[in-house]
Design a protein around this motif. Structure first.
Motif, PDB file in Angstrom:
ATOM      1  N   THR A   1       5.961   4.826  -6.558  1.00  0.00           N
ATOM      2  CA  THR A   1       4.737   4.053  -6.667  1.00  0.00           C
ATOM      3  C   THR A   1       3.571   4.993  -6.956  1.00  0.00           C
ATOM      4  O   THR A   1       3.702   6.211  -6.865  1.00  0.00           O
ATOM      5  CB  THR A   1       4.490   3.257  -5.383  1.00  0.00           C
ATOM      6  OG1 THR A   1       3.381   2.376  -5.565  1.00  0.00           O
ATOM      7  CG2 THR A   1       4.210   4.195  -4.218  1.00  0.00           C
ATOM      8  N   GLN A   2       2.447   4.411  -7.283  1.00  0.00           N
ATOM      9  CA  GLN A   2       1.279   5.215  -7.620  1.00  0.00           C
ATOM     10  C   GLN A   2       0.338   5.338  -6.432  1.00  0.00           C
ATOM     11  O   GLN A   2       0.328   4.497  -5.515  1.00  0.00           O
ATOM     12  CB  GLN A   2       0.548   4.584  -8.817  1.00  0.00           C
ATOM     13  CG  GLN A   2       1.340   4.651 -10.108  1.00  0.00           C
ATOM     14  CD  GLN A   2       0.560   4.078 -11.287  1.00  0.00           C
ATOM     15  OE1 GLN A   2      -0.280   3.197 -11.124  1.00  0.00           O
ATOM     16  NE2 GLN A   2       0.839   4.583 -12.474  1.00  0.00           N
TER      17      GLN A   2
ATOM     18  N   ASN B   1      -1.680   2.523  -3.966  1.00  0.00           N
ATOM     19  CA  ASN B   1      -0.954   1.271  -3.741  1.00  0.00           C
ATOM     20  C   ASN B   1      -0.608   1.091  -2.266  1.00  0.00           C
ATOM     21  O   ASN B   1      -0.621   2.034  -1.466  1.00  0.00           O
ATOM     22  CB  ASN B   1       0.325   1.236  -4.567  1.00  0.00           C
ATOM     23  CG  ASN B   1       0.069   0.989  -6.038  1.00  0.00           C
ATOM     24  OD1 ASN B   1      -1.044   0.637  -6.427  1.00  0.00           O
ATOM     25  ND2 ASN B   1       1.083   1.186  -6.855  1.00  0.00           N
ATOM     26  N   ASP B   2      -0.266  -0.148  -1.931  1.00  0.00           N
ATOM     27  CA  ASP B   2       0.242  -0.489  -0.597  1.00  0.00           C
ATOM     28  C   ASP B   2       1.710  -0.867  -0.729  1.00  0.00           C
ATOM     29  O   ASP B   2       2.069  -1.649  -1.619  1.00  0.00           O
ATOM     30  CB  ASP B   2      -0.525  -1.680  -0.005  1.00  0.00           C
ATOM     31  CG  ASP B   2      -2.019  -1.451   0.086  1.00  0.00           C
ATOM     32  OD1 ASP B   2      -2.769  -2.442   0.130  1.00  0.00           O
ATOM     33  OD2 ASP B   2      -2.430  -0.274   0.121  1.00  0.00           O
ATOM     34  N   LYS B   3       2.539  -0.333   0.153  1.00  0.00           N
ATOM     35  CA  LYS B   3       3.965  -0.615   0.079  1.00  0.00           C
ATOM     36  C   LYS B   3       4.552  -0.810   1.473  1.00  0.00           C
ATOM     37  O   LYS B   3       3.971  -0.389   2.470  1.00  0.00           O
ATOM     38  CB  LYS B   3       4.718   0.525  -0.622  1.00  0.00           C
ATOM     39  CG  LYS B   3       4.423   0.652  -2.106  1.00  0.00           C
ATOM     40  CD  LYS B   3       4.961  -0.552  -2.864  1.00  0.00           C
ATOM     41  CE  LYS B   3       4.657  -0.435  -4.357  1.00  0.00           C
ATOM     42  NZ  LYS B   3       5.127  -1.624  -5.109  1.00  0.00           N
TER      43      LYS B   3
END
Lengths: 118, 115
Positions: free
Chosen positions: A13-14, A17-19
């Motif tokens: 992911t970049q 971001n929220d993951k």
């Protein structure tokens, strides 16, 4: 049967971001944990959680938060991801709150989630 | 605060020879000590633990560990190493007063067993 499972296995992911990473255990354990393993294989506890209390390692940024919908699940949410968050994250569980000490305390680990932040 | 030291980053041993992976610890109360093994791209697997009782603890795959309170050590041993024992080994400690059963791990020791 898988005792402790995690999804996804890989997460790219970049920054910013929220993951989330999901964890489930089918061992009937009352306590679950999240660990971070860095590129040098150093393993650090992040959280310990049961249905009564959450213990947070004081070095963990508040961008990280565990969420437990029920006793068998402990998901890890990460907000505003940073490059330094890249690591392998392990979920674990154990039976802690019982009488006596025999047969207690060892933790069972999931296979890990490799998070890469670009 | 609790801490664990594994002084060797890597241990090399020939197959069939005995092996020792060293671990020393520091805790404020009674120690609960563990060894875990990690194979490549896998999670940690529990090998053995010391909670109380006999100082020599036997675990999985023929491994054993000796608790030495005076030297604050918990070295992992095996009488005859196998190539398949090659992996990353972690020592961990939890003291008796630790809330949340949180383990502190050592930095890991890579065991290389050569045929």
């Amino acid at each position: 049967d898988t005792a402790v499972s995690q999804t996804p296995k890989y997460l790219v992911t970049q920054m910013g971001n929220d993951k989330s990473i999901k964890c489930e255990q089918n061992l009937g354990h009352d306590t679950m944990y999240w660990y971070k393993q860095d590129s040098k294989k150093f393993l650090k506890i992040m959280f310990s959680y049961n249905n009564k209390e959450l213990i947070i390692n004081e070095t963990v940024p508040n961008r990280f938060s565990p969420k437990s919908p029920d006793k068998a699940h402990l998901n890890l949410h990460i907000n505003s991801l940073e490059l330094g968050d890249s690591a392998v994250y392990f979920c674990a569980s154990s039976q802690v709150f019982s009488y006596g000490t025999s047969g207690l305390h060892e933790q069972y680990f999931g296979p890990g989630t490799r998070l890469t932040v670009t | 605060a609790q801490s664990v030291a594994q002084p060797e980053d890597q241990v090399n041993v020939a197959e069939g020879n005995p092996l020792t992976v060293k671990c020393t610890y520091s805790v404020s109360g009674n120690p609960y000590l563990f060894w875990y093994v990690q194979y490549p791209n896998r999670g940690l697997q529990f090998l053995l633990k010391y909670i109380t009782g006999d100082n020599l603890v036997k675990g999985s795959y023929g491994f054993e560990a000796e608790f030495n309170k005076s030297q604050t050590s918990f070295h992992l041993k095996k009488p005859s190493a196998l190539v398949s024992d090659s992996a990353l080994y972690f020592c961990a400690v939890r003291d008796g007063t630790n809330a949340g059963n949180m383990l502190t791990f050592g930095g890991g020791t890579r065991l290389m067993v050569k045929p």
